[in-house]
Design a protein around this motif. Structure first.
Motif, short mmCIF file in Angstrom:
data_model
loop_
_atom_site.label_atom_id
_atom_site.label_comp_id
_atom_site.label_asym_id
_atom_site.label_seq_id
_atom_site.Cartn_x
_atom_site.Cartn_y
_atom_site.Cartn_z
N ILE A 24 -8.10 1.29 10.84
CA ILE A 24 -7.35 0.70 9.71
C ILE A 24 -8.10 0.77 8.39
O ILE A 24 -7.51 0.57 7.33
N PRO A 26 -9.00 2.97 6.18
CA PRO A 26 -8.43 3.62 4.99
C PRO A 26 -7.16 2.95 4.47
O PRO A 26 -6.72 3.27 3.38
N HIS A 27 -6.58 2.03 5.23
CA HIS A 27 -5.25 1.51 4.88
C HIS A 27 -5.23 0.05 4.45
O HIS A 27 -4.21 -0.43 3.99
N VAL A 28 -6.32 -0.69 4.67
CA VAL A 28 -6.32 -2.10 4.27
C VAL A 28 -7.51 -2.37 3.35
O VAL A 28 -8.47 -1.60 3.31
N GLN A 55 -4.60 -8.74 0.13
CA GLN A 55 -4.02 -7.56 0.80
C GLN A 55 -2.68 -7.19 0.14
O GLN A 55 -2.01 -8.06 -0.42
N THR A 66 -1.03 -2.91 10.90
CA THR A 66 -1.47 -1.53 10.70
C THR A 66 -2.10 -0.98 11.97
O THR A 66 -1.82 0.15 12.40
N LEU A 70 -0.66 2.19 14.06
CA LEU A 70 -1.52 3.37 14.23
C LEU A 70 -1.87 3.62 15.70
O LEU A 70 -2.36 4.68 16.04
N TYR A 95 5.56 -2.77 5.84
CA TYR A 95 4.70 -1.98 4.96
C TYR A 95 3.93 -0.92 5.74
O TYR A 95 3.91 0.26 5.37
N ALA A 96 3.29 -1.34 6.83
CA ALA A 96 2.46 -0.41 7.61
C ALA A 96 3.33 0.69 8.22
O ALA A 96 2.95 1.87 8.23
N LEU A 99 4.45 3.18 5.53
CA LEU A 99 3.33 4.06 5.15
C LEU A 99 3.12 5.17 6.17
O LEU A 99 2.72 6.28 5.83
N GLN A 100 3.38 4.86 7.44
CA GLN A 100 3.15 5.84 8.50
C GLN A 100 4.41 6.62 8.86
O GLN A 100 4.42 7.37 9.84
#
Ligand SMILES: *Cc1c(COP(=O)(O)O)cnc(C)c1O
Length: 339
Positions: A24, A26-28, A55, A66, A70, A95-96, A99-100
């Motif tokens: 996580i 890179p994403h949080v 956040q 996230t 992932l 949100y997560a 993004l993915q």
């Protein structure tokens, strides 16, 4: 021996949390840990605040969401995910997933206020309105799981969610060598279980303390009953700490029971006073559920004298009208208001 094995199997391990951290990162946000000067003086020790309300979605729940997204297999990614949280978990999942490039359906009842619906939509979630209660929304989420194969992501009792929240514990240990106490807002226990697993593995002497509200403290009551129990939900400023821990709880109850040193309750007036103090002293805007740790320190319910105490400030998604009234000095009691 058998019991011991069952107990440890329920636990999320340090290795799980380290894997989550690598995934996580890179994403949080690595939320800053900032000194709390007036509060440190007040308790006679050193206090630092971990600002998780910074956040992108306004709460730490982005970490667990996230990690869960992932960790999906390719087949599950193609199906999409579903949840029925209207609050910080729903926002985090929306949100997560967005993004993915994963479909996320958030089920809600007709009673959910428009601002919450807009919040979830803004973060890319697909909102499905069903029925007149959160229970009906949950039934719909379960139906989507069964009939359409969507993957259900629990707000707290899910190994990848717990591991994601636990990354906060790794950051605390890395960032503050002297830290010997961690104070964590407590609801379903994903946040506290994850942080406790990380901190106790890295620094076994540290004290882990959970704080929740007097009105409907599900984990607190369950710990004292020795098993998960139901609570009556009551109106509270700490709305993000409301709800049960699940009678079939698989992970967080056992982890909090085995790893946490103390659980503490705070009143509505104490929560309001802590929100006010955070704004007055450090211009930190947070929701009621995020202020319970500071509330417990201000009231002396946690002994922090000569200690090095980290406090998680977990989220900032608060109704603006209620917030401004509190900051202006009013001890808002939601039980006395028309809802
Ligand atoms: C969900 C939440 C908590 C509690 O987390 P649990 O994992 O359910 O114990 C605390 N603060 C905020 C702002 C939250 O949204």
């Amino acid at each position: 021996m058998l019991i011991l094995r069952a107990m440890t199997d329920a636990h999320i391990s340090l290795a799980d949390i380290e894997a989550a951290q690598a995934k996580i990162r890179p994403h949080v946000l690595r939320a800053p840990l900032v000194p709390a000067f007036p509060l440190s003086d007040a308790v006679g020790g050193e206090v630092r605040l971990k600002l998780e309300m910074l956040q992108a979605t306004g709460a730490f729940k982005l970490r667990g969401a996230t990690n869960a997204i992932l960790s999906l297999s390719d087949a599950d990614r193609a199906r999409g995910v579903v949840t029925c949280s209207t609050g910080n978990h729903g926002r985090g999942v929306a949100y997560a997933a967005h993004l993915q490039g994963v479909r996320a359906v958030i089920c809600m009842s007709e009673l959910v206020p428009q601002v919450k619906i807009d919040g979830i939509k803004r973060f890319g979630g697909e909102v499905r309105i069903v029925g007149k209660s959160q229970d009906e929304a949950e039934v719909e989420a379960m139906r989507l799981m069964r009939d359409e194969g969507l993957i259900y992501i629990s707000p707290f009792d899910h190994p990848h969610v717990v591991a994601g929240q636990g990354t906060i514990g790794l950051e605390l240990v890395e960032d503050w060598a002297e830290m010997d106490t961690v104070v964590v807002p407590l609801s379903g226990g994903g946040l506290l279980a994850g942080i406790a697993a990380a901190v106790k593995a890295k620094r076994p002497s540290a004290r882990l303390i959970g704080v929740t509200m007097e009105r409907g403290p599900a984990m607190y009551d369950s710990l004292r009953a020795g098993k998960p129990v139901e609570v009556v939900e009551e109106p509270t400023l700490a709305d993000s700490l409301g709800g049960g821990i699940g009678l079939d709880n698989a992970h967080t109850f056992a982890m909090v029971r085995d790893l946490v040193d103390e659980t503490v309750l705070v009143s509505e007036a104490e929560i309001a006073a802590a929100m006010r103090a955070l704004y007055r002293d450090q211009q930190i805007v947070c929701e009621g559920g995020a202020a319970v740790g500071v509330a417990a320190l201000l009231t002396g319910k946690i002994d922090a004298k000569d200690r090095h105490t980290a406090v998680i400030v977990s989220g900032r998604n608060v109704d603006m009208d209620i917030y401004t009234r509190i900051v202006n000095g009013e001890d808002v009691d939601l039980a006395k208001e028309r809802r």
